[in-house]
Design a protein around this motif. Structure first.
Motif, PDB file in Angstrom:
ATOM      1  N   ASN A   1     -14.798   6.859   7.252  1.00 36.98           N
ATOM      2  CA  ASN A   1     -13.915   7.306   6.193  1.00 36.98           C
ATOM      3  C   ASN A   1     -14.493   8.335   4.872  1.00 36.98           C
ATOM      4  O   ASN A   1     -15.605   8.580   5.589  1.00 36.98           O
ATOM      5  CB  ASN A   1     -14.397   5.698   4.414  1.00 36.98           C
ATOM      6  CG  ASN A   1     -13.767   6.450   3.122  1.00 36.98           C
ATOM      7  OD1 ASN A   1     -13.585   7.765   2.752  1.00 36.98           O
ATOM      8  ND2 ASN A   1     -13.562   5.319   2.332  1.00 36.98           N
TER       9      ASN A   1
ATOM     10  N   THR B   1       0.968  -1.262   0.078  1.00 37.48           N
ATOM     11  CA  THR B   1      -0.554   0.009  -0.085  1.00 37.48           C
ATOM     12  C   THR B   1       0.783   1.425  -0.539  1.00 37.48           C
ATOM     13  O   THR B   1       2.212   0.822   0.241  1.00 37.48           O
ATOM     14  CB  THR B   1      -1.019   0.014   0.997  1.00 37.48           C
ATOM     15  OG1 THR B   1      -1.937   0.997   0.864  1.00 37.48           O
ATOM     16  CG2 THR B   1      -0.166   0.019   2.452  1.00 37.48           C
TER      17      THR B   1
ATOM     18  N   GLN C   1     -16.495  -1.669  -1.445  1.00 29.47           N
ATOM     19  CA  GLN C   1     -17.558  -1.193  -2.492  1.00 29.47           C
ATOM     20  C   GLN C   1     -19.026  -1.103  -2.085  1.00 29.47           C
ATOM     21  O   GLN C   1     -19.395  -0.007  -1.784  1.00 29.47           O
ATOM     22  CB  GLN C   1     -16.572  -1.262  -3.630  1.00 29.47           C
ATOM     23  CG  GLN C   1     -15.639  -0.540  -4.492  1.00 29.47           C
ATOM     24  CD  GLN C   1     -15.968  -0.537  -6.059  1.00 29.47           C
ATOM     25  OE1 GLN C   1     -17.010  -1.173  -6.227  1.00 29.47           O
ATOM     26  NE2 GLN C   1     -14.951  -0.646  -6.375  1.00 29.47           N
TER      27      GLN C   1
END
Ligand code: UT7
Length: 328
Positions: free
Chosen positions: A258, A30, A221
């Motif tokens: 988020n 990442t 998602q």
């Protein structure tokens, strides 16, 4: 006037160790850039040490809250713990926290509603106060997410952190406190965010450990899409049914999963960013601790009478919003 449950104190606790994006770059494939732009997270706190569970952080928060308020543990009649990472499957983590801080004259239980657990617990606790029978109730949200995060899975390991925070609820008859709540759940969500093994359906075995089934699984998602829609819907709905315009809202306190979900919710409510509590960059998603950690960090800026909206979305799926008037 009607008795309402008012928050009269708040206290957070996060462990010392900080896991930065730079360190995660060395653990999984990442980058700081990906994590920052996709989630808003820069670092998270992790609880280290042997045999330290969520109760360790919850107890620290409750202990400090009682000290700060000058209240004896004997005065607490009820403690509700919201957690997705209980110390053990049973007994309840609330009981463990109560024992650690010396609450002996009340009762306690846990609420399991993933990231919405704190909201569900506050709404539940408020009903005890509203009857007039309970005068001092603690709600504590604490999660050691690092205990169920797979640090070989880049899609999950960057998101979560550990922490705990507690609030005290007391009766108010002057119109302040919790005004309204909307809580929702839909079991369809259980396929998209869950921990497969370790419960009664698939008990722990060598096979489940080998298959890494004791870690969080998330279809990011799908959860993201539901979170954006549901958190925004419910926040708009609670404003509408309480005739609140965006300028009437002093603060939005969203669950911190988020930054993009938070921004979408604020936009839908017409609330500008300076009225939104955001600390995801420093803590990541601490599940049941996100909302009270925000209240704790913003405590000195809050004013009596401020209209505050709490909003969350989490596994289950579960989601909801609470409208309250700050009481001190
Ligand atoms: O609090 C409980 C509720 N949970 C939530 O609200 C979380 C909701 N979901 C999310 O916040 C987002 O879906 C995530 C942050 C989990 C993922 O962000 P995304 O923008 O939905 O990314 P994605 O899953 O669509 O993945 C995009 C790409 C993929 O690569 P390919 O297939 O396009 O080549 C992933 O493999 O990003 C890749 N990816 C990563 N890359 C670098 C996934 N995780 C990482 C990572 N570093 N850590």
């Amino acid at each position: 006037m009607k008795i309402r449950a008012a928050i009269t104190g708040v206290q957070g606790y996060v462990p010392e160790y900080i896991l930065s994006n730079a360190e995660l770059e060395k653990m999984v494939d990442t980058t700081d850039e990906w994590i920052t732009t996709r989630t808003g997270i820069k670092e998270r706190h992790i609880l280290k040490g042997k045999e330290q569970g969520s109760s360790e952080m919850g107890a620290q928060a409750v202990r400090l809250l009682l000290e700060k308020k000058g209240i004896s543990p004997d005065d607490i009649e009820l403690i509700i713990c919201a957690t997705a990472t209980p110390d053990m499957l049973f007994p309840a983590t609330a009981n463990i926290i109560a024992d650690k801080v010396g609450i002996k004259k009340g009762f306690g239980f846990d609420i399991s509603a993933a990231c919405s657990g704190f909201l569900f617990a506050v709404a539940t606790a408020s009903k005890y106060i509203e009857t007039g029978a309970y005068k001092k109730v603690i709600v504590v949200g604490c999660d050691k997410m690092s205990s169920i995060v797979d640090y070989e899975d880049r899609t999950v390991s960057v998101l979560f952190g550990d922490g705990g925070a507690a609030i005290l609820l007391e009766p108010d008859s002057t119109g302040l406190g919790i005004q309204d709540s909307i809580l929702r759940s839909d079991g369809i969500g259980r396929h998209y965010l869950y921990q497969k093994a370790g419960g009664s359906m698939i008990p722990a075995s060598h096979e489940t450990v080998d298959a890494r089934q004791h870690f969080i699984f998330q279809e990011g998602q799908t959860v993201f899409k539901h979170a954006v829609k549901s958190m925004a819907d419910v926040s708009a709905e609670i404003m509408e049914r309480n005739q609140l315009q965006s300028e009437d809202v002093a603060w939005l306190v969203p669950h911190q999963a988020n930054k993009r979900i938070i921004d979408a919710t604020a936009k839908r409510m017409g609330v500008s960013e300076d009225k939104v509590m955001i600390n995801i960059q420093r803590y990541g998603n601490t599940t049941n601790a996100t909302i009270p950690l925000c209240l704790w960090e913003w405590e000195s800026r809050l004013k009596k009478g401020d209209n505050i909206i709490l909003a969350a979305f989490g596994g289950g799926f579960t989601w909801g919003s609470i409208y309250l008037k700050w009481a001190y």
